[in-house]
Design an enzyme around this catalytic site. Structure first.
Site, PDB file in Angstrom:
ATOM      1  N   GLU A 147     -10.495 136.588  25.495  1.00  0.00           N
ATOM      2  CA  GLU A 147     -11.522 135.698  25.971  1.00  0.00           C
ATOM      3  C   GLU A 147     -13.152 135.877  25.595  1.00  0.00           C
ATOM      4  OE1 GLU A 147     -11.190 135.077  30.166  1.00  0.00           O
ATOM      5  OE2 GLU A 147      -9.288 133.973  29.868  1.00  0.00           O
ATOM      6  N   TYR A 188      -6.085 128.008  33.343  1.00  0.00           N
ATOM      7  CA  TYR A 188      -5.973 127.992  34.745  1.00  0.00           C
ATOM      8  C   TYR A 188      -6.312 126.611  35.250  1.00  0.00           C
ATOM      9  CZ  TYR A 188      -6.051 133.055  34.852  1.00  0.00           C
ATOM     10  OH  TYR A 188      -5.703 134.207  34.531  1.00  0.00           O
ATOM     11  N   ARG A 231       2.094 142.220  29.639  1.00  0.00           N
ATOM     12  CA  ARG A 231       0.503 142.181  28.937  1.00  0.00           C
ATOM     13  C   ARG A 231      -0.425 143.089  29.712  1.00  0.00           C
ATOM     14  NH1 ARG A 231      -4.045 138.081  28.935  1.00  0.00           N
ATOM     15  NH2 ARG A 231      -5.420 139.027  27.309  1.00  0.00           N
ATOM     16  N   GLU A 279      -2.336 134.029  30.015  1.00  0.00           N
ATOM     17  CA  GLU A 279      -2.375 134.042  31.610  1.00  0.00           C
ATOM     18  C   GLU A 279      -2.703 132.635  32.114  1.00  0.00           C
ATOM     19  OE1 GLU A 279      -6.497 135.605  32.633  1.00  0.00           O
ATOM     20  OE2 GLU A 279      -6.173 137.181  31.270  1.00  0.00           O
ATOM     21  N   HIS A 292     -10.377 144.008  26.865  1.00  0.00           N
ATOM     22  CA  HIS A 292     -10.614 143.203  28.053  1.00  0.00           C
ATOM     23  C   HIS A 292     -11.870 143.453  28.921  1.00  0.00           C
ATOM     24  CE1 HIS A 292      -8.053 140.542  30.492  1.00  0.00           C
ATOM     25  NE2 HIS A 292      -8.953 140.437  31.340  1.00  0.00           N
ATOM     26  N   ASN A 335      -5.319 131.589  27.469  1.00  0.00           N
ATOM     27  CA  ASN A 335      -5.357 131.561  29.117  1.00  0.00           C
ATOM     28  C   ASN A 335      -5.798 130.286  29.780  1.00  0.00           C
ATOM     29  OD1 ASN A 335      -4.854 134.210  28.541  1.00  0.00           O
ATOM     30  ND2 ASN A 335      -6.864 135.183  29.131  1.00  0.00           N
TER      31      ASN A 335
HETATM   32  C1  GI1 Z   1     -12.595 131.331  33.542  1.00  0.00           C
HETATM   33  O1  GI1 Z   1     -11.206 131.488  33.885  1.00  0.00           O
HETATM   34  C2  GI1 Z   1     -10.846 132.377  32.718  1.00  0.00           C
HETATM   35  O2  GI1 Z   1      -9.600 131.567  32.115  1.00  0.00           O
HETATM   36  C3  GI1 Z   1     -10.079 133.605  33.293  1.00  0.00           C
HETATM   37  C4  GI1 Z   1      -9.455 133.921  34.463  1.00  0.00           C
HETATM   38  N1  GI1 Z   1      -9.257 135.008  34.423  1.00  0.00           N
HETATM   39  C5  GI1 Z   1      -9.524 135.575  33.230  1.00  0.00           C
HETATM   40  N2  GI1 Z   1      -9.986 134.698  32.425  1.00  0.00           N
HETATM   41  C6  GI1 Z   1      -9.358 137.190  32.870  1.00  0.00           C
HETATM   42  O3  GI1 Z   1      -9.053 137.500  31.798  1.00  0.00           O
HETATM   43  C7  GI1 Z   1      -8.976 137.981  34.204  1.00  0.00           C
HETATM   44  O4  GI1 Z   1      -9.312 139.414  33.699  1.00  0.00           O
HETATM   45  C8  GI1 Z   1      -9.124 137.637  35.308  1.00  0.00           C
HETATM   46  O5  GI1 Z   1      -8.795 138.309  36.427  1.00  0.00           O
HETATM   47  C9  GI1 Z   1      -8.517 136.123  35.523  1.00  0.00           C
HETATM   48  C10 GI1 Z   1      -8.764 135.390  36.759  1.00  0.00           C
HETATM   49  O6  GI1 Z   1     -10.126 134.922  37.085  1.00  0.00           O
END
Ligand code: GI1
Length: 452
Positions: free
Chosen positions: A167, A294, A78, A351, A122, A292
């Site tokens: 996002e 985390y 991706r 992600e 992005h 995505n």
């Molecule tokens: C607030 O967390 C988000 O889900 C998120 C985390 N992340 C992201 N979005 C972005 O899509 C990436 O460009 C970042 O590098 C990556 C790591 O921070």
């Protein structure tokens, strides 16, 4: 997990990056500046004044990086297109050299048996469009559909999985409400307008794809499950508000054609009246949704602006370098919620990963013979891929996993201070060294998840 997990046939194992975070050479071969070129070169906007001028030098090292992906056994990759490489002014004139870069990259991926998953946006809006109001201008939907159509005509068929936006929540919350990300605005009134125009642009790009394309297109959202910190009324109401603000603000209009009612409470007088026909544009049939994931948010009522809700640190939990709690069960809960709320739209985890303190570059010698031990990242990845399997067992149609990230890279305003890569990048030499987590992930891919 009592026995080896079995992932569905065709489940796609890959990794993810984004143009501005890895490419470098932002103005090469006729490319125009983006809002991130400007933002990072504005004093004080990024840690240590870090910029994307070099990053991972992927614009020049792309062929070796595809070889690295092949050696790791990736099935998919991706990546995003830097809009201003292809349309330097954002609309109108096409910069063929910019388009050719992505065409060559796609061909190299396909020649190495790697499926491209292309993100059109992005976060790196052409600066020329920001000068015309950017996402605050209702014309942005037409600008984005024009750019998307250029990409569809050039690459569709070689690219069979398209993403419109990465996002919209982060774009708006970071770029228009709190100002931590480009274009660095801080306005309660601008935020919902930018959000709404982003979703109109998403809809216009999907509608254009249905005219031109013949494969799949979706939207990528960052969502995180919100759990009330206590059973007090105040915390429960705050949790509901936080859930609507992050998790429903974009999925509701995209999939249900309406906003969650809590947003009027969040934005108050700043919440506009939306034209009804906008929702007919925004709500387009999607072939998949990218999630995505985390971390989670244990949420309490507080006096934060404007949400009046915030996350509570968990004393016994493990946290990443970005302060995100390891909470894999949140991914299972989130996927089950997605299915219950929006039905059976296929999902890709587009992600998932963790920034962890990795040994300093000095421990990885110049020609990469060294070893980068990152056991916590491997633990994080193992737990979260296991959580995806639990969701699949619960009936959620998850089609693939894109690990964030292939390479250590530019973490936006945090510069190069956070390392998310499964491959270490020595920024002084640009030497790539697969970390222990990369070797582990290669085994997961080879065994189709059974070695988890
Ligand atoms: C607030 O967390 C988000 O889900 C998120 C985390 N992340 C992201 N979005 C972005 O899509 C990436 O460009 C970042 O590098 C990556 C790591 O921070």
């Amino acid at each position: 997990m009592s026995q080896a997990p079995v992932f569905p046939d065709g489940f796609l194992w890959g990794a993810a990056t984004a143009a501005h975070q890895i490419e470098g050479s932002p103005l090469a071969d006729g490319a125009g500046p983006s809002i991130w070129t400007r933002f990072a070169h504005t004093p004080g906007m990024t840690l240590n004044g870090d910029t994307g001028d070099v990053a991972c030098d992927h614009y020049r090292r792309w062929k070796d990086d595809v070889k690295l992906m092949r050696d790791l056994g990736l099935q998919a990759y991706r990546f995003s297109v830097a809009w201003a490489r292809v349309l330097p002014e954002g609309t109108g004139r096409i910069n063929q050299a910019g388009l050719d870069f992505y065409s060559r990259l796609v061909d190299e991926l396909l020649a190495n048996g790697i499926e491209p998953l292309l993100t059109l946006y992005h976060w790196d809006l052409p600066a020329a469009l920001d000068d015309r109001g950017g996402w605050l201008n209702r014309d942005s939907a037409d600008w984005f559909a024009e750019y998307a159509s250029v990409m569809y005509k050039a690459l569709d068929g070689r690219v069979k999985k398209w993403v419109t936006l990465n996002e919209p929540w982060v774009i708006t919350d970071g770029g228009y409400l709190h100002g931590a990300l480009a274009p660095g605005h801080r306005s309660l009134f601008e935020a919902p307008i930018a959000s709404h125009n982003l979703m109109r642009a998403h809809g216009a790009a999907v509608r254009a794809y249905r005219e031109i394309g013949a494969h799949e297109i979706g939207l990528v959202v960052n969502i995180e499950p919100k759990y009330a910190a206590s059973d007090s009324e105040a915390d429960r109401v705050a949790t509901r508000r936080a859930h609507a603000y992050m998790n429903e603000q974009y999925l509701h209009p995209a999939l249900l054609g309406r906003y969650p009612e809590e947003l009027e409470d969040v934005f108050g007088a700043a919440w506009p009246e939306w034209p009804k026909q906008d929702f007919e544009l925004i709500r387009q049939k999607l072939d998949f949704v990218g999630i995505n994931y985390y971390t989670r948010g244990v949420t309490e009522a507080n006096d934060s602006y404007p949400l009046k809700a915030g996350s509570v640190r968990q004393p016994l939990a493990t946290y990443s370098e970005t302060g995100w709690e390891f909470y894999p069960k949140g991914l299972t809960d989130l996927l089950v919620w997605f299915k219950q709320t929006y039905g059976d739209t296929p999902v890709y985890i587009t992600e998932n990963g963790a920034a962890m303190y990795d040994p300093p570059a000095a421990e990885v010698d110049a020609d990469g013979r060294g070893r980068v031990r990152d056991p916590l990242r491997t633990a994080y990845l193992r737990q979260h891929i296991g959580a995806i399997h639990d969701a699949i067992q619960a009936g959620v149609d998850v089609r693939g996993y894109m690990l964030w990230s292939l390479l250590d890279n530019l973490e936006w305003s945090l510069g190069y201070s956070k390392r998310f890569g499964m491959v270490h990048v020595n920024y002084a030499t640009q030497q790539r060294t697969p970390k222990d987590s990369a070797h582990w992930y290669s085994g997961v891919i080879r065994s189709h998840g059974r070695s988890l």
